[in-house]
Design a protein around this motif. Structure first.
Motif, short mmCIF file in Angstrom:
data_model
loop_
_atom_site.label_atom_id
_atom_site.label_comp_id
_atom_site.label_asym_id
_atom_site.label_seq_id
_atom_site.Cartn_x
_atom_site.Cartn_y
_atom_site.Cartn_z
N MET A 1 0.85 -1.17 0.00
CA MET A 1 0.00 0.00 0.00
C MET A 1 0.90 1.24 0.00
N THR A 2 1.29 1.70 -1.14
CA THR A 2 2.16 2.87 -1.25
C THR A 2 1.50 3.93 -2.10
N THR A 3 1.95 5.14 -1.90
CA THR A 3 1.46 6.21 -2.77
C THR A 3 2.36 6.24 -3.99
N GLU A 4 1.84 6.68 -5.12
CA GLU A 4 2.62 6.69 -6.35
C GLU A 4 3.67 7.79 -6.35
N LYS A 5 3.42 8.89 -5.70
CA LYS A 5 4.33 10.03 -5.75
C LYS A 5 5.60 9.81 -4.96
N SER A 6 5.49 9.37 -3.73
CA SER A 6 6.67 9.34 -2.88
C SER A 6 7.18 7.94 -2.55
N GLY A 7 6.39 6.92 -2.78
CA GLY A 7 6.81 5.57 -2.43
C GLY A 7 6.65 5.26 -0.95
N GLN A 8 6.09 6.20 -0.17
CA GLN A 8 5.87 5.96 1.25
C GLN A 8 4.61 5.11 1.43
N THR A 9 4.62 4.30 2.48
CA THR A 9 3.40 3.56 2.80
C THR A 9 2.41 4.51 3.46
N TYR A 10 1.19 4.10 3.45
CA TYR A 10 0.13 4.90 4.07
C TYR A 10 0.43 5.11 5.56
N ILE A 11 0.91 4.06 6.21
CA ILE A 11 1.24 4.14 7.64
C ILE A 11 2.35 5.16 7.86
N GLU A 12 3.37 5.13 7.02
CA GLU A 12 4.47 6.09 7.15
C GLU A 12 3.97 7.52 6.97
N MET A 13 3.05 7.71 6.03
CA MET A 13 2.48 9.04 5.82
C MET A 13 1.74 9.51 7.07
N LEU A 14 0.94 8.59 7.67
CA LEU A 14 0.21 8.95 8.87
C LEU A 14 1.17 9.26 10.02
N ARG A 15 2.23 8.49 10.14
CA ARG A 15 3.22 8.75 11.20
C ARG A 15 3.86 10.12 10.99
N GLY A 16 4.23 10.41 9.75
CA GLY A 16 4.82 11.72 9.45
C GLY A 16 3.86 12.84 9.78
N PHE A 17 2.61 12.66 9.44
CA PHE A 17 1.59 13.66 9.75
C PHE A 17 1.46 13.83 11.25
N GLY A 18 1.45 12.70 11.96
CA GLY A 18 1.36 12.74 13.43
C GLY A 18 2.56 13.42 14.05
N ASP A 19 3.75 13.17 13.50
CA ASP A 19 4.96 13.82 14.00
C ASP A 19 4.87 15.34 13.82
N LYS A 20 4.38 15.76 12.66
CA LYS A 20 4.26 17.20 12.38
C LYS A 20 3.28 17.86 13.36
N LEU A 21 2.25 17.12 13.76
CA LEU A 21 1.28 17.66 14.70
C LEU A 21 1.72 17.53 16.15
N GLY A 22 2.78 16.77 16.37
CA GLY A 22 3.27 16.58 17.73
C GLY A 22 2.52 15.49 18.49
N LEU A 23 1.86 14.58 17.76
CA LEU A 23 1.14 13.49 18.40
C LEU A 23 2.12 12.44 18.90
N PRO A 24 1.80 11.78 20.01
CA PRO A 24 2.71 10.72 20.50
C PRO A 24 2.72 9.53 19.54
N GLN A 25 3.84 8.84 19.51
CA GLN A 25 3.97 7.64 18.68
C GLN A 25 3.12 6.51 19.27
N ILE A 26 2.60 5.68 18.41
CA ILE A 26 1.79 4.54 18.85
C ILE A 26 2.62 3.28 18.71
N ASP A 27 2.74 2.56 19.81
CA ASP A 27 3.43 1.28 19.79
C ASP A 27 2.39 0.21 19.45
N VAL A 28 2.47 -0.29 18.23
CA VAL A 28 1.47 -1.23 17.74
C VAL A 28 1.47 -2.51 18.58
N GLU A 29 2.63 -2.96 18.99
CA GLU A 29 2.70 -4.18 19.81
C GLU A 29 1.97 -3.99 21.13
N LYS A 30 2.15 -2.82 21.75
CA LYS A 30 1.46 -2.55 23.01
C LYS A 30 -0.05 -2.45 22.78
#
Length: 147
Positions: A1-30
């Protein structure tokens, strides 16, 4: 599941967006572990409730059996040609014993239902408290890692 423009996965895009907003990281395992614990607590609660229901049914059966034994005793001792006062006294005693059995059975059933319901609810409450503490700890850890 990647975007055509950047090659990033959707999850990576959401993480980047979250980082820009200052949201805490989510530990998927937890997150997965927390949901497993939630399901375990629901299962344990259901087992407790089912055990209580079985106990209530068993007690109700015992009350019914005791009533039938009393009825059998009365029928065996019934003498229609006997003294009417004695017959009336036996019937009154029989009705009193059946009433006492029914009342005691209802009290026992209510007590068992109350106990099993309390236990099932406590299991869920304890899990909710633990889940909230897990969230608090995760947020604290995320805040510490940003500092």
């Amino acid at each position: 599941m990647t975007t055509e423009k950047s090659g990033q996965t959707y999850i990576e895009m959401l993480r980047g967006f979250g980082d820009k907003l200052g949201l805490p990281q989510i530990d998927v395992e937890k997150l997965i572990e927390a949901n497993r614990k939630n399901l375990d607590a629901l299962n344990e609660s259901a087992v407790a409730a089912a055990g209580g229901a079985q106990t209530v049914l068993r007690k109700q059966r015992e009350v019914l059996e005791a009533g039938l034994r009393e009825a059998t005793t009365l029928v065996r001792g019934y003498q229609p040609l006997g003294d009417p006062k004695e017959t009336l006294a036996k019937q009154t005693e029989f009705a009193k014993r059946l009433s006492e059995l029914a009342v005691q059975g209802a009290k026992d059933s209510a007590q068992t239902t109350r106990e099993s319901t309390t236990e099932a609810v406590k299991i869920l409450q304890d899990r909710m408290k633990a889940a909230l503490e897990e969230v608090r700890a995760t947020v604290r850890n995320a805040d510490k890692s940003k500092a």
